[in-house]
Design a protein around this motif. Structure first.
Motif, PDB file in Angstrom:
ATOM      1  N   ASN A 175      68.659  12.780 -22.381  1.00 44.67           N
ATOM      2  CA  ASN A 175      68.835  12.855 -23.832  1.00 44.67           C
ATOM      3  C   ASN A 175      68.550  11.502 -24.481  1.00 44.67           C
ATOM      4  O   ASN A 175      69.348  10.572 -24.342  1.00 44.67           O
ATOM      5  N   PRO A 176      67.437  11.361 -25.220  1.00 50.23           N
ATOM      6  CA  PRO A 176      67.102  10.058 -25.810  1.00 50.23           C
ATOM      7  C   PRO A 176      67.998   9.677 -26.981  1.00 50.23           C
ATOM      8  O   PRO A 176      68.001   8.524 -27.411  1.00 50.23           O
ATOM      9  N   SER A 177      68.772  10.638 -27.488  1.00 51.44           N
ATOM     10  CA  SER A 177      69.659  10.350 -28.616  1.00 51.44           C
ATOM     11  C   SER A 177      71.020   9.839 -28.169  1.00 51.44           C
ATOM     12  O   SER A 177      71.831   9.429 -28.995  1.00 51.44           O
ATOM     13  N   SER A 178      71.261   9.881 -26.883  1.00 54.32           N
ATOM     14  CA  SER A 178      72.551   9.459 -26.353  1.00 54.32           C
ATOM     15  C   SER A 178      72.645   7.935 -26.332  1.00 54.32           C
ATOM     16  O   SER A 178      71.665   7.236 -26.079  1.00 54.32           O
ATOM     17  N   SER A 179      73.855   7.439 -26.554  1.00 50.19           N
ATOM     18  CA  SER A 179      74.072   5.991 -26.556  1.00 50.19           C
ATOM     19  C   SER A 179      73.962   5.395 -25.162  1.00 50.19           C
ATOM     20  O   SER A 179      73.828   4.189 -25.004  1.00 50.19           O
ATOM     21  N   TYR A 180      74.016   6.237 -24.129  1.00 51.76           N
ATOM     22  CA  TYR A 180      73.938   5.707 -22.773  1.00 51.76           C
ATOM     23  C   TYR A 180      72.642   6.103 -22.085  1.00 51.76           C
ATOM     24  O   TYR A 180      72.501   5.985 -20.875  1.00 51.76           O
ATOM     25  N   SER A 181      71.693   6.583 -22.865  1.00 49.98           N
ATOM     26  CA  SER A 181      70.461   7.083 -22.270  1.00 49.98           C
ATOM     27  C   SER A 181      69.630   5.956 -21.669  1.00 49.98           C
ATOM     28  O   SER A 181      69.711   4.797 -22.070  1.00 49.98           O
ATOM     29  N   GLY A 182      68.795   6.330 -20.697  1.00 55.69           N
ATOM     30  CA  GLY A 182      67.902   5.375 -20.076  1.00 55.69           C
ATOM     31  C   GLY A 182      66.812   4.933 -21.032  1.00 55.69           C
ATOM     32  O   GLY A 182      66.398   5.673 -21.927  1.00 55.69           O
ATOM     33  N   VAL A 183      66.302   3.731 -20.811  1.00 59.78           N
ATOM     34  CA  VAL A 183      65.344   3.143 -21.739  1.00 59.78           C
ATOM     35  C   VAL A 183      64.055   3.960 -21.817  1.00 59.78           C
ATOM     36  O   VAL A 183      63.450   4.074 -22.896  1.00 59.78           O
ATOM     37  N   LEU A 184      63.606   4.565 -20.717  1.00 58.62           N
ATOM     38  CA  LEU A 184      62.340   5.291 -20.752  1.00 58.62           C
ATOM     39  C   LEU A 184      62.432   6.588 -21.548  1.00 58.62           C
ATOM     40  O   LEU A 184      61.423   7.053 -22.076  1.00 58.62           O
ATOM     41  N   SER A 185      63.611   7.168 -21.650  1.00 59.01           N
ATOM     42  CA  SER A 185      63.744   8.348 -22.509  1.00 59.01           C
ATOM     43  C   SER A 185      63.630   7.952 -23.976  1.00 59.01           C
ATOM     44  O   SER A 185      63.059   8.691 -24.795  1.00 59.01           O
ATOM     45  N   ILE A 186      64.138   6.769 -24.315  1.00 60.42           N
ATOM     46  CA  ILE A 186      64.022   6.275 -25.691  1.00 60.42           C
ATOM     47  C   ILE A 186      62.569   5.918 -25.997  1.00 60.42           C
ATOM     48  O   ILE A 186      62.042   6.232 -27.074  1.00 60.42           O
ATOM     49  N   VAL A 187      61.901   5.283 -25.043  1.00 61.58           N
ATOM     50  CA  VAL A 187      60.477   4.970 -25.203  1.00 61.58           C
ATOM     51  C   VAL A 187      59.678   6.253 -25.405  1.00 61.58           C
ATOM     52  O   VAL A 187      58.789   6.325 -26.270  1.00 61.58           O
ATOM     53  N   GLY A 192      72.456  16.129 -13.134  1.00 57.92           N
ATOM     54  CA  GLY A 192      73.130  17.312 -12.618  1.00 57.92           C
ATOM     55  C   GLY A 192      72.347  18.590 -12.833  1.00 57.92           C
ATOM     56  O   GLY A 192      72.252  19.430 -11.929  1.00 57.92           O
ATOM     57  N   SER A 193      71.763  18.747 -14.013  1.00 56.89           N
ATOM     58  CA  SER A 193      71.012  19.984 -14.293  1.00 56.89           C
ATOM     59  C   SER A 193      69.748  20.070 -13.444  1.00 56.89           C
ATOM     60  O   SER A 193      69.384  21.155 -12.961  1.00 56.89           O
ATOM     61  N   ASN A 194      69.084  18.951 -13.250  1.00 53.53           N
ATOM     62  CA  ASN A 194      67.907  18.947 -12.372  1.00 53.53           C
ATOM     63  C   ASN A 194      68.297  19.312 -10.941  1.00 53.53           C
ATOM     64  O   ASN A 194      67.570  20.032 -10.248  1.00 53.53           O
ATOM     65  N   LEU A 195      69.452  18.832 -10.501  1.00 53.54           N
ATOM     66  CA  LEU A 195      69.952  19.173  -9.174  1.00 53.54           C
ATOM     67  C   LEU A 195      70.274  20.658  -9.085  1.00 53.54           C
ATOM     68  O   LEU A 195      69.899  21.327  -8.103  1.00 53.54           O
ATOM     69  N   VAL A 196      70.972  21.185 -10.081  1.00 52.34           N
ATOM     70  CA  VAL A 196      71.347  22.603 -10.080  1.00 52.34           C
ATOM     71  C   VAL A 196      70.112  23.496  -9.998  1.00 52.34           C
ATOM     72  O   VAL A 196      70.067  24.462  -9.221  1.00 52.34           O
ATOM     73  N   ILE A 197      69.109  23.183 -10.783  1.00 51.62           N
ATOM     74  CA  ILE A 197      67.878  23.991 -10.792  1.00 51.62           C
ATOM     75  C   ILE A 197      67.226  23.990  -9.409  1.00 51.62           C
ATOM     76  O   ILE A 197      66.784  25.032  -8.917  1.00 51.62           O
ATOM     77  N   SER A 198      67.194  22.839  -8.770  1.00 51.59           N
ATOM     78  CA  SER A 198      66.610  22.756  -7.425  1.00 51.59           C
ATOM     79  C   SER A 198      67.432  23.545  -6.415  1.00 51.59           C
ATOM     80  O   SER A 198      66.882  24.223  -5.531  1.00 51.59           O
ATOM     81  N   LEU A 199      68.752  23.471  -6.517  1.00 50.71           N
ATOM     82  CA  LEU A 199      69.617  24.198  -5.581  1.00 50.71           C
ATOM     83  C   LEU A 199      69.465  25.704  -5.732  1.00 50.71           C
ATOM     84  O   LEU A 199      69.451  26.446  -4.745  1.00 50.71           O
ATOM     85  N   GLY A 214      63.338  10.888 -16.484  1.00 52.86           N
ATOM     86  CA  GLY A 214      62.699  12.180 -16.276  1.00 52.86           C
ATOM     87  C   GLY A 214      63.207  13.251 -17.225  1.00 52.86           C
ATOM     88  O   GLY A 214      63.961  12.974 -18.166  1.00 52.86           O
ATOM     89  N   PRO A 215      62.789  14.498 -17.010  1.00 49.54           N
ATOM     90  CA  PRO A 215      63.156  15.615 -17.879  1.00 49.54           C
ATOM     91  C   PRO A 215      64.666  15.791 -18.018  1.00 49.54           C
ATOM     92  O   PRO A 215      65.421  15.539 -17.095  1.00 49.54           O
ATOM     93  N   ARG A 216      65.060  16.224 -19.216  1.00 46.53           N
ATOM     94  CA  ARG A 216      66.432  16.566 -19.581  1.00 46.53           C
ATOM     95  C   ARG A 216      67.311  15.354 -19.841  1.00 46.53           C
ATOM     96  O   ARG A 216      68.522  15.488 -19.973  1.00 46.53           O
ATOM     97  N   THR A 264      79.822  19.218 -10.125  1.00 47.72           N
ATOM     98  CA  THR A 264      80.532  18.814 -11.337  1.00 47.72           C
ATOM     99  C   THR A 264      79.579  17.961 -12.175  1.00 47.72           C
ATOM    100  O   THR A 264      78.780  17.198 -11.637  1.00 47.72           O
ATOM    101  N   GLY A 265      79.658  18.112 -13.496  1.00 48.32           N
ATOM    102  CA  GLY A 265      78.700  17.418 -14.359  1.00 48.32           C
ATOM    103  C   GLY A 265      77.313  18.028 -14.249  1.00 48.32           C
ATOM    104  O   GLY A 265      76.302  17.360 -14.490  1.00 48.32           O
ATOM    105  N   GLY A 266      77.247  19.309 -13.933  1.00 52.88           N
ATOM    106  CA  GLY A 266      75.971  19.963 -13.656  1.00 52.88           C
ATOM    107  C   GLY A 266      75.129  20.323 -14.856  1.00 52.88           C
ATOM    108  O   GLY A 266      74.014  20.818 -14.685  1.00 52.88           O
ATOM    109  N   ALA A 267      75.632  20.069 -16.066  1.00 56.32           N
ATOM    110  CA  ALA A 267      74.824  20.314 -17.263  1.00 56.32           C
ATOM    111  C   ALA A 267      74.233  19.021 -17.815  1.00 56.32           C
ATOM    112  O   ALA A 267      73.540  19.041 -18.834  1.00 56.32           O
ATOM    113  N   GLY A 268      74.479  17.924 -17.145  1.00 62.30           N
ATOM    114  CA  GLY A 268      73.936  16.646 -17.579  1.00 62.30           C
ATOM    115  C   GLY A 268      72.503  16.450 -17.124  1.00 62.30           C
ATOM    116  O   GLY A 268      71.878  17.354 -16.547  1.00 62.30           O
ATOM    117  N   PHE A 269      71.990  15.278 -17.364  1.00 59.07           N
ATOM    118  CA  PHE A 269      70.594  14.945 -17.048  1.00 59.07           C
ATOM    119  C   PHE A 269      70.275  15.170 -15.563  1.00 59.07           C
ATOM    120  O   PHE A 269      69.466  16.031 -15.196  1.00 59.07           O
TER     121      PHE A 269
END
Length: 312
Positions: A182-194, A14-21, A178-180, A7-12
């Motif tokens: 979203n730096p435009s999101s209000s809840y994004s991690g600081v390194l994606s914004i950097v 989640g999508s990395n997990l799905v690809i690995s699986l 890491g990849p995927r 669930t939530g597999g299209a998110g940051f």
């Protein structure tokens, strides 16, 4: 074939997990309403997964999905915005807690016993207590509806394991990058914004003097830990996932600048109310499972930068 629900597999994460699986040969089903996730995150596995654009709060729908009796369930679906949880506490509560409990209850009453039900929590449950490193059995101080719901869902997940024989486990993420992401999101991690600011030569706003510390962990190590923990029959309870390192934000930025070969334009502003000054995971319990991180901070930053340059 191993059947997996994310669930939530299209998110940051989640999508990395799905690809690995998928790479591991799993038959993967994804449920995501795309309120935060993005279909482009799953472009590499298009046609190789079952995807439902749907709200996990639709219990009737989720029951039909769960009737597939999955081998593994990774519950990442959440409204991950702390600000949103403050502004809309009950609506976010329905996603962040009620949907989790409803899924666990449906598994219980129908005698479905996945090899592992893995719930994704957050270091936000620790709040502002000064003790470092943060230990799974240490004090918690959930200060927002988001953190309250995460902690309550942790307890439900663990108790459904001890009371009803479900194989459940909880992980608390620290600062994932890491990849995927979203730096435009209000809840994004600081390194994606950097990363976005470095790529586009834009000014980065630093709240505080940069001395605040975080335990940054690369998303590929997060995914590897999730899969590793889920496959270990004996894993139970709560596990921190981080590197067990305390890094000053400004130091990490300077390290990233060297990797990127670019200088970041930083504007310093007063710290924001409620921001945590220091954070670091105690990963003793994670290491006892036999898990060993592959990337680490520096190599993770290098890999992230290569990805960012190719995507933007």
């Amino acid at each position: 074939m191993v059947r997996v629900l994310v669930t939530g597999g299209a998110g940051f994460i989640g999508s990395n997990l799905v690809i690995s699986l998928v790479k591991e040969g799993c038959d993967v089903t994804v449920v995501d309403d795309l309120s935060m996730g993005m279909m482009k995150n799953l472009k590499d596995v298009q046609g190789k997964i079952i995807f439902y654009k749907h709200d996990v709060c639709d219990h009737v729908f989720m029951h039909r999905v769960l009737d597939a009796n999955f081998d593994y369930i990774y519950y990442l679906a959440a409204v991950a915005s702390v600000v949103d949880s403050v502004e809309r506490p009950y609506i976010t509560h329905q996603v962040n807690q009620e949907s989790v409990v409803n899924s666990l209850e449906y598994l219980r009453i129908n005698h479905y016993f996945p090899k592992k039900f893995l719930f994704i929590s957050s270091a936000a449950v620790y709040g502002n207590y000064p003790e470092l490193p943060k230990k799974e059995n240490g004090r918690v101080q959930p200060l927002t509806p988001y953190a309250v719901d995460k902690y309550a869902s942790e307890r439900f997940t663990i108790d459904y394991g001890t009371l009803y024989g479900l194989s459940t486990v909880v992980v608390r993420f620290f600062n994932v990058f890491g990849p995927r992401q979203n730096p435009s999101s209000s809840y994004s991690g600081v390194l994606s914004i950097v990363t976005k600011c470095l790529l586009k030569n834009k000014k980065f706003i630093m709240y505080g003097d940069g001395s605040q510390t975080r335990d940054f962990v690369y998303v590929d190590d997060i995914v590897r830990a999730l899969i590793f923990i889920s496959k270990k029959k004996e894993t139970c309870g709560v596990y921190n996932i981080g590197y067990g390192e305390q890094n000053k934000l400004l130091d990490v930025i300077r390290q990233y600048e060297k990797i990127a070969g670019k200088r970041l334009d930083i504007e310093f502003k007063d710290p924001r109310s409620g921001d945590i000054q220091e954070s670091m995971a105690d990963v003793t319990r994670l290491k006892k499972t036999g898990f060993v991180a592959k990337w680490g901070l520096e190599n993770g930053l290098k890999k992230y930068w290569r990805y960012a340059e190719s995507e933007f």
